[in-house]
Design a protein around this motif. Structure first.
Motif, PDB file in Angstrom:
ATOM      1  N   ALA A  80      25.348  -5.828 -37.821  1.00  0.00           N
ATOM      2  CA  ALA A  80      26.530  -6.410 -38.454  1.00  0.00           C
ATOM      3  C   ALA A  80      27.369  -7.174 -37.438  1.00  0.00           C
ATOM      4  N   ALA A  81      27.502  -6.626 -36.230  1.00  0.00           N
ATOM      5  CA  ALA A  81      28.266  -7.305 -35.177  1.00  0.00           C
ATOM      6  C   ALA A  81      27.604  -8.617 -34.775  1.00  0.00           C
ATOM      7  N   ALA A  82      26.278  -8.598 -34.651  1.00  0.00           N
ATOM      8  CA  ALA A  82      25.547  -9.811 -34.254  1.00  0.00           C
ATOM      9  C   ALA A  82      25.605 -10.881 -35.323  1.00  0.00           C
ATOM     10  N   ILE A  90      27.750 -12.474 -27.383  1.00  0.00           N
ATOM     11  CA  ILE A  90      26.500 -11.747 -27.108  1.00  0.00           C
ATOM     12  C   ILE A  90      25.486 -12.769 -26.621  1.00  0.00           C
ATOM     13  N   THR A  91      25.621 -13.184 -25.387  1.00  0.00           N
ATOM     14  CA  THR A  91      24.808 -14.276 -24.845  1.00  0.00           C
ATOM     15  C   THR A  91      23.406 -13.840 -24.444  1.00  0.00           C
ATOM     16  N   THR A  92      23.227 -12.555 -24.222  1.00  0.00           N
ATOM     17  CA  THR A  92      21.905 -11.992 -23.918  1.00  0.00           C
ATOM     18  C   THR A  92      21.814 -10.641 -24.622  1.00  0.00           C
ATOM     19  N   ASN A 129      30.904  -0.624 -28.096  1.00  0.00           N
ATOM     20  CA  ASN A 129      31.098  -1.434 -26.901  1.00  0.00           C
ATOM     21  C   ASN A 129      29.734  -1.918 -26.422  1.00  0.00           C
ATOM     22  N   LEU A 130      29.599  -3.232 -26.259  1.00  0.00           N
ATOM     23  CA  LEU A 130      28.350  -3.841 -25.819  1.00  0.00           C
ATOM     24  C   LEU A 130      28.505  -4.285 -24.377  1.00  0.00           C
ATOM     25  N   VAL A 131      27.583  -3.862 -23.536  1.00  0.00           N
ATOM     26  CA  VAL A 131      27.608  -4.249 -22.123  1.00  0.00           C
ATOM     27  C   VAL A 131      26.601  -5.374 -21.939  1.00  0.00           C
TER      28      VAL A 131
END
Length: 812
Positions: A780-782, A791-793, A807-809
């Motif tokens: 859903a976030a993507a 979200i570049t990678t 939280n996305l690292v």
């Protein structure tokens, strides 16, 4: 031979494409089918490189919309054709040494192969090809319709000329003074050209934008290009110089309130009075300057340059407001095709006029001041363009700008010096092209009769096969080198005559093609009246926003002309238009010049058309596009694998799970709402989330939990949907099965809002089910544009606090 139980995309897709052909599944009953829906995608130019991923992204989006409406009970017409004339085809043919009449059929065959492999619901019986004499016969007929109504005319005009491509360019094809195609410096030439009088339709073209259901960005682009200006035409009478006493120069201005500050007047170099107003003393300088500006391209002049140039004519005119004499100049920043080709210059309140006045030492008088502010400094250091009240304007001092406009025009009109008018930036459409690969313009020139239209019965004027089709720098078409073709008897007097050797702009081919599709099988008419009333206007049109002005504006114009001729019952061709986004790769929009074009053939061979279609639609919002990454295709393919196994494993034993059914009905509602909005990425995300619920713990699903999902997936992945529908025991196409409905009570929201951080910074929120799995929250976030751009990678790490935070690292 039956297919194996394991999902084999190539076998499934080959089977169903053959089945669709043999059963006529995609054939539309154009004569009698109920509840018509005309779903149109802009037809492509068939390049030698073939279809690329950006093309397929657009076609797939239109196909999904069409299939959805078919499943909702509409008779859907989704035709496709090829815009195959024009300079792109001709230049490539010259480059590879193949005649375009040999090259284009090969290109079209390759394009069609690729489009069929992608599984589009196209009824190929109604395909059009603009290079087919059966098509361009009617393009020439459209030209004659405009000619007979006085809307096609020939005149000598200043045009942009590309010395490399050897042809005229539209203003939109000139970027920073260079040809957009080849980068050559563009020249200005004066050539006899054919024009369509689109400017006469400017008020209607502008007014109708208010009610059209189009992308707002597209409507804004058209409004800006049409460019309505409300103002006045004001007459300045020559008071000194070589003009006849009383000669009036008419200017158009949107700021009549500033006339008391007009300190000089400027003519375009091409103005018909420029020569008459030039004194003998100034004539050598004026002639040199006019020759110099003749070499400039029109776009650079329209945009304006930093350095202001000009020449004094030696003449003066009387300012009708002040009674004073002001000088007349010639300058290239004034254009003959806007307004009257002359302006009153008010350097106190126009930045270009101020720059010119500074360059040539002309007076600057400020006649509008901010409310309550004194005039300081005087003279001003810059043009003042803000709000205020009139000063130094006699009886009009103290008025607001709007009050001043009205009162001053009324005052000048009472003295015969002004007329309120509306003006438009749009100029007439130059349709002449000095190339070979296009439809010949159907006009014959006779010394006795003048220009004579080719009789309709003699259409088409066939484009002859000539081996030496390379253009030269003469400014005439290669056809002009072939007397055996252009030398013909006059249709009126039978005397010796000559064909027009220019061909028409390829935008004329595409300005009416949507009318042709329902009648493509008819040789006796451009468009059948009954079929046209039944299918037109187009219900849904999808295309690139790069065509927001030219193609869409020209199509609207031609439709209005044919409506006024009594040939159409409508004057707007496209009820609904949406501009699709663009695919980005390596940080740039896909293009040949950037070397990042992706051919879909290899991807479809590896992953299957259904997985590739689903991936393209999952990249991002359809109207924005997304970033193409090879590694990401595996996700949609896994989704289809899981769908396959879920349906194959489904059972009718027992009862469906209540919790799964609630999620199913929420999913049906979500997909049903998202597809009409072209929110395909979020619809797919919802389907993926449901699949996680359906297969949680590798449970064996109930048939009632899977069967509607096959229908929901069908517009996105038509081949697998057909196969699974058949395996569920159905004997008709899934696209004739209807669309699943949802129970509002079961579909009621039961959600939580989860904050999404990227590297610790809040980037947005997503709404998910309280028990949504981490994978579903990430999907859903993507799918959320505001989050996806960060979200570049692929995330190095995901931290999920259920129902509250993810939280996305990203990065190292």
């Amino acid at each position: 031979m039956p297919l194996p139980d394991a999902y084999d995309p190539q076998g499934v897709e080959e089977k169903w494409q053959a089945r669709w052909r043999s059963r006529g599944t995609n054939a539309t009953d154009v004569a009698e089918g109920p509840a018509k829906f005309y779903a149109l995608m802009m037809f492509p130019y068939p390049s030698a490189e073939g279809l690329h991923v950006g093309n397929l992204f657009a076609f797939t989006g239109n196909d999904i919309f069409a299939r959805f409406h078919r499943m909702r009970g509409r008779t859907v017409f989704e035709p496709l054709g090829f815009d195959a004339f024009g300079i792109h085809s001709e230049n490539f043919a010259l480059k590879v040494g193949v005649h375009p009449s040999e090259l284009i059929p090969r290109n079209i065959a390759n394009f069609r192969r690729q489009l069929e492999r992608a599984g589009l619901m196209v009824d190929w019986r109604y395909a059009v090809n603009t290079t087919d004499p059966g098509y361009y016969r009617w393009t020439q007929w459209v030209f004659l319709e405009l000619y007979n109504r006085g809307l096609a005319y020939r005149k000598k005009a200043a045009v942009n000329w590309c010395p490399f491509d050897k042809t005229v360019l539209a203003n939109e094809q000139v970027i920073n003074g260079e040809c957009e195609r080849c980068g050559s410096k563009v020249e200005q030439r004066f050539l006899e050209q054919w024009f369509f009088a689109i400017s006469k339709f400017a008020p209607r073209l502008l007014a109708n934008l208010e009610w059209l259901d189009w992308s707002e960005t597209t409507k804004t682009a058209q409004r800006n290009w049409i460019g309505k200006s409300e103002g006045a035409e004001i007459r300045f009478v020559a008071g000194g110089g070589v003009a006849e006493p009383g000669t009036a120069i008419t200017v158009f201005t949107t700021r009549p309130d500033t006339i008391f500050g007009a300190t000089y007047l400027v003519l375009a170099p091409e103005h018909p009075l420029a020569d008459a107003l030039t004194t003998e003393a100034q004539r050598p300088a004026a002639e040199r300057y006019r020759e110099q500006t003749a070499d400039q391209d029109l776009v650079s002049r329209r945009i304006g340059s930093r350095e202001k140039t000009g020449v004094f004519t030696g003449s003066y005119v009387t300012n009708p407001a002040t009674g004073g004499q002001i000088p007349v100049w010639i300058a290239d920043y004034v254009l003959m095709d806007y307004g009257t080709g002359a302006i009153m210059a008010v350097p106190g309140h126009d930045e270009r006029d101020f720059a010119f006045a500074q360059t040539f030492g002309l007076p600057v008088v400020q006649v509008v001041a901010p409310d309550g502010d004194a005039l300081s400094p005087d003279p001003p250091l810059a043009a003042y363009t803000g709000p205020g009240r009139l000063v130094r304007s006699g009886a009009f001092d103290g008025l607001t700008i709007d009050e001043g406009k009205q009162r001053i025009v009324e005052w000048l009109a009472g003295h015969g010096s002004a007329t309120p008018v509306e003006n438009y930036r749009i100029h007439d459409w130059c349709i002449s092209r000095q190339r070979y690969w296009g439809p010949p313009i159907p006009i014959i020139y006779c010394d006795r009769c003048g220009p004579v239209p080719v009789p309709t019965a003699d259409l088409p004027v066939l484009l002859p096969f000539i081996a030496d089709f390379k253009p030269d720098d003469s400014g005439v078409s290669p056809l002009a080198r072939h007397e055996e073709w252009y030398s013909v008897p006059c249709p009126k007097c039978s005397g010796p005559a000559r064909r027009e050797t220019d061909v028409s702009d390829t935008f004329l081919d595409s300005a009416w093609y949507f009318l042709r599709y329902p009648s493509a099988h008819r040789d006796d008419t451009a468009f059948d009246a009954v079929l046209t009333r039944r299918w037109l206007p187009v219900d849904s049109y999808i295309g690139g926003n790069e065509h927001a002005v030219l193609h869409l504006l020209y199509a609207r114009f031609v439709t209005m002309v044919l409506h006024d001729a009594g040939l159409l019952d409508f004057e707007e061709p496209f009820t609904r238009f949406r501009a699709h986004g663009h695919i980005v790769r390596d940080g740039a929009k896909m293009s040949k010049s950037k070397g990042n074009i992706v051919n879909p053939d290899a991807y479809i061979a590896e992953w299957g058309a259904d997985a590739f279609r689903t991936y393209l639609m999952f990249l991002g919002p359809f109207e924005q596009g997304g970033d193409f990454r090879d590694a990401s295709i595996s996700g949609p393919r896994r989704f289809l694998d899981r769908l396959w196994s879920a349906v194959i494993a489904s059972t009718t034993t027992g009862q469906p799970d209540d919790g799964v059914l609630r999620e199913l009905h929420r999913t049906i509602r979500k997909v049903t709402e998202d597809i009409p909005r072209l929110s395909y990425n979020t619809a797919i995300a919802a389907l993926m989330a449901y699949m996680n619920v359906l297969r949680a713990g590798e449970r064996r699903p109930h048939r009632a939990e899977t069967e509607p999902v096959v229908q929901l997936v069908a517009p996105f992945a038509p081949h697998i949907a057909e196969e699974l529908w058949e395996r569920l025991g159905h004997t008709t196409s899934v696209f004739d099965s209807g669309w699943p409905s949802f129970d509002a009570a079961l579909a009621a929201d039961r959600t939580v809002t989860v904050a999404v951080q990227v590297n610790g910074k809040l980037r947005g929120t997503v709404v998910v089910a309280p028990d949504a799995a981490e994978e579903d929250v990430f999907a859903a976030a993507a799918a959320e544009p505001a989050i996806a751009k960060y979200i570049t990678t692929p995330p190095r790490k995901r931290i999920y606090v259920p129902g509250r935070l993810m939280n996305l690292v990203i990065g190292g």
